[in-house]
Scaffold this motif. Structure first.
Motif, mmCIF file in Angstrom:
data_model
loop_
_atom_site.group_PDB
_atom_site.id
_atom_site.type_symbol
_atom_site.label_atom_id
_atom_site.label_comp_id
_atom_site.label_asym_id
_atom_site.label_seq_id
_atom_site.Cartn_x
_atom_site.Cartn_y
_atom_site.Cartn_z
ATOM 1 N N PHE A 1 -4.160 2.998 15.045
ATOM 2 C CA PHE A 1 -2.714 3.594 15.569
ATOM 3 C C PHE A 1 -1.532 5.213 15.423
ATOM 4 C CE2 PHE A 1 -3.339 -0.834 14.213
ATOM 5 C CZ PHE A 1 -2.004 -1.810 15.482
ATOM 6 N N GLU A 2 -1.626 5.439 17.120
ATOM 7 C CA GLU A 2 -1.006 6.879 16.597
ATOM 8 C C GLU A 2 0.354 6.096 15.891
ATOM 9 O OE1 GLU A 2 -0.711 9.437 19.727
ATOM 10 O OE2 GLU A 2 0.690 8.301 20.058
ATOM 11 N N MET A 3 0.954 6.840 14.889
ATOM 12 C CA MET A 3 2.489 6.983 14.642
ATOM 13 C C MET A 3 3.343 8.602 14.566
ATOM 14 S SD MET A 3 1.373 4.402 11.323
ATOM 15 C CE MET A 3 3.604 3.641 10.741
ATOM 16 N N GLU A 4 4.608 7.899 14.916
ATOM 17 C CA GLU A 4 5.523 8.907 14.970
ATOM 18 C C GLU A 4 6.300 9.256 13.406
ATOM 19 O OE1 GLU A 4 10.033 9.675 16.764
ATOM 20 O OE2 GLU A 4 8.799 8.390 17.665
ATOM 21 N N TYR A 5 5.921 10.594 13.061
ATOM 22 C CA TYR A 5 5.925 11.185 12.171
ATOM 23 C C TYR A 5 7.513 10.875 11.761
ATOM 24 C CZ TYR A 5 8.230 14.143 7.938
ATOM 25 O OH TYR A 5 8.470 14.833 6.768
ATOM 26 N N ILE A 6 8.573 10.520 10.926
ATOM 27 C CA ILE A 6 9.788 9.904 10.242
ATOM 28 C C ILE A 6 10.765 11.539 9.449
ATOM 29 C CG2 ILE A 6 11.702 8.773 10.089
ATOM 30 C CD1 ILE A 6 10.279 8.113 12.885
ATOM 31 N N ASP A 7 9.619 10.932 8.170
ATOM 32 C CA ASP A 7 10.263 12.206 7.345
ATOM 33 C C ASP A 7 9.362 11.978 5.871
ATOM 34 O OD1 ASP A 7 10.840 9.948 5.640
ATOM 35 O OD2 ASP A 7 12.480 9.968 5.915
ATOM 36 N N GLY A 8 9.376 12.585 5.272
ATOM 37 C CA GLY A 8 9.012 12.267 3.744
ATOM 38 C C GLY A 8 7.793 13.633 3.585
ATOM 39 N N VAL A 9 7.409 13.381 2.525
ATOM 40 C CA VAL A 9 5.913 15.250 1.934
ATOM 41 C C VAL A 9 5.650 14.324 1.342
ATOM 42 C CG1 VAL A 9 5.831 17.553 0.394
ATOM 43 C CG2 VAL A 9 8.330 16.627 1.612
ATOM 44 N N PRO A 10 3.879 14.483 1.983
ATOM 45 C CA PRO A 10 2.679 13.835 1.503
ATOM 46 C C PRO A 10 2.730 14.114 0.177
ATOM 47 C CG PRO A 10 2.476 14.569 4.226
ATOM 48 C CD PRO A 10 3.806 15.511 3.030
ATOM 49 N N LYS A 11 2.332 13.164 -0.237
ATOM 50 C CA LYS A 11 2.285 13.140 -2.295
ATOM 51 C C LYS A 11 1.168 11.729 -2.269
ATOM 52 C CE LYS A 11 4.492 12.582 -6.604
ATOM 53 N NZ LYS A 11 5.365 12.401 -7.475
ATOM 54 N N PRO A 12 0.097 11.636 -3.143
ATOM 55 C CA PRO A 12 -1.243 11.130 -3.178
ATOM 56 C C PRO A 12 0.214 9.533 -3.993
ATOM 57 C CG PRO A 12 -1.490 12.983 -4.090
ATOM 58 C CD PRO A 12 -0.485 12.878 -3.535
ATOM 59 N N ASP A 13 -0.698 8.741 -4.433
ATOM 60 C CA ASP A 13 -0.159 7.308 -4.315
ATOM 61 C C ASP A 13 -0.173 7.791 -5.820
ATOM 62 O OD1 ASP A 13 -2.843 6.311 -4.325
ATOM 63 O OD2 ASP A 13 -1.699 4.644 -3.580
ATOM 64 N N GLY A 14 -1.851 8.428 -5.986
ATOM 65 C CA GLY A 14 -2.346 8.809 -7.773
ATOM 66 C C GLY A 14 -3.336 7.533 -8.027
ATOM 67 N N VAL A 15 -3.615 6.349 -7.083
ATOM 68 C CA VAL A 15 -4.403 4.869 -7.437
ATOM 69 C C VAL A 15 -5.069 5.196 -6.369
ATOM 70 C CG1 VAL A 15 -4.123 2.980 -7.443
ATOM 71 C CG2 VAL A 15 -1.994 3.543 -9.163
ATOM 72 N N GLU A 16 -4.283 4.917 -4.970
ATOM 73 C CA GLU A 16 -5.558 4.515 -4.323
ATOM 74 C C GLU A 16 -6.166 5.757 -3.191
ATOM 75 O OE1 GLU A 16 -5.575 1.310 -1.070
ATOM 76 O OE2 GLU A 16 -3.368 1.153 -1.860
ATOM 77 N N VAL A 17 -5.406 6.968 -3.926
ATOM 78 C CA VAL A 17 -5.934 8.234 -2.532
ATOM 79 C C VAL A 17 -5.432 9.056 -3.846
ATOM 80 C CG1 VAL A 17 -5.458 7.594 -1.056
ATOM 81 C CG2 VAL A 17 -3.504 8.337 -1.786
#
Length: 188
Positions: A117-133
């Protein structure tokens, strides 16, 4: 023939019958037919400032590879909800589906379908979940050249940045009212 021996509906022992031109395991007592094993996965190409959101996998499969955020759909979840949830869970970024830009079909012991899927960015600063990524961020093509980017991800990035404007878009106004409960995608 797959290693399933008993009916998932009634528990009776399955038999092998020709159905639809193929030998399939089927129940002699009810209408159950085992059509095979399938999985449906989704991946998100979220673009911001000509950079793609990538995550580094902390678990197998793909541990250590940079990929698009994604995962497998839940039984009672529409795929647009799955991909928005996966992006949020893995990165803390909110994004919404704009269109389907790719599909990988991999017949195997579990027939694996993966929708990009192509997705439109809305908001948020990327931060890994520390479990899966264990890594997350927006990266340019130049930055990706020195990263351990998975082959499928390189293909997805090419689709998102160089694939043109065609693609399947969500049909929010289907021609029949009864179809509104489904996730429908169509060419525009």
């Amino acid at each position: 023939m797959e290693n399933i021996n008993f009916c998932l509906a009634c528990g009776d022992k399955l038999e092998v019958r020709e159905i639809g031109g193929e030998d399939r395991k089927a129940c002699p007592s009810c209408s159950f037919v085992h059509w095979g094993n399938y999985s449906v996965g989704v991946g998100a190409c979220v673009v911001k400032d000509n950079k793609i959101l990538l995550v580094r996998r902390a678990q197998e499969p793909g541990k250590g590879y940079w990929t698009t955020p994604g995962g497998y759909i839940e039984q009672f979840e529409q795929i647009r909800g799955t991909i928005a949830r996966e992006v949020w869970e893995e990165t803390g970024v909110r994004a919404i589906v704009t269109r389907i830009i790719g599909l990988r079909d991999r017949p195997h012991s579990v027939h694996d379908i993966y929708i990009t899927f192509e997705m439109e960015y809305i908001d948020g600063v990327p931060k890994p979940d520390g479990v899966e990524v264990d890594g997350a961020g927006f990266y340019s093509l130049e930055e990706m050249e020195s990263m351990n980017v998975a082959d499928l991800t390189a293909w997805q990035v090419d689709l998102a940045l160089n694939g043109g404007t065609a693609g399947l878009e969500e049909d929010k106004t289907p021609i029949r009212e009864s179809l509104k409960k489904y996730g429908l995608y169509r060419i525009k």
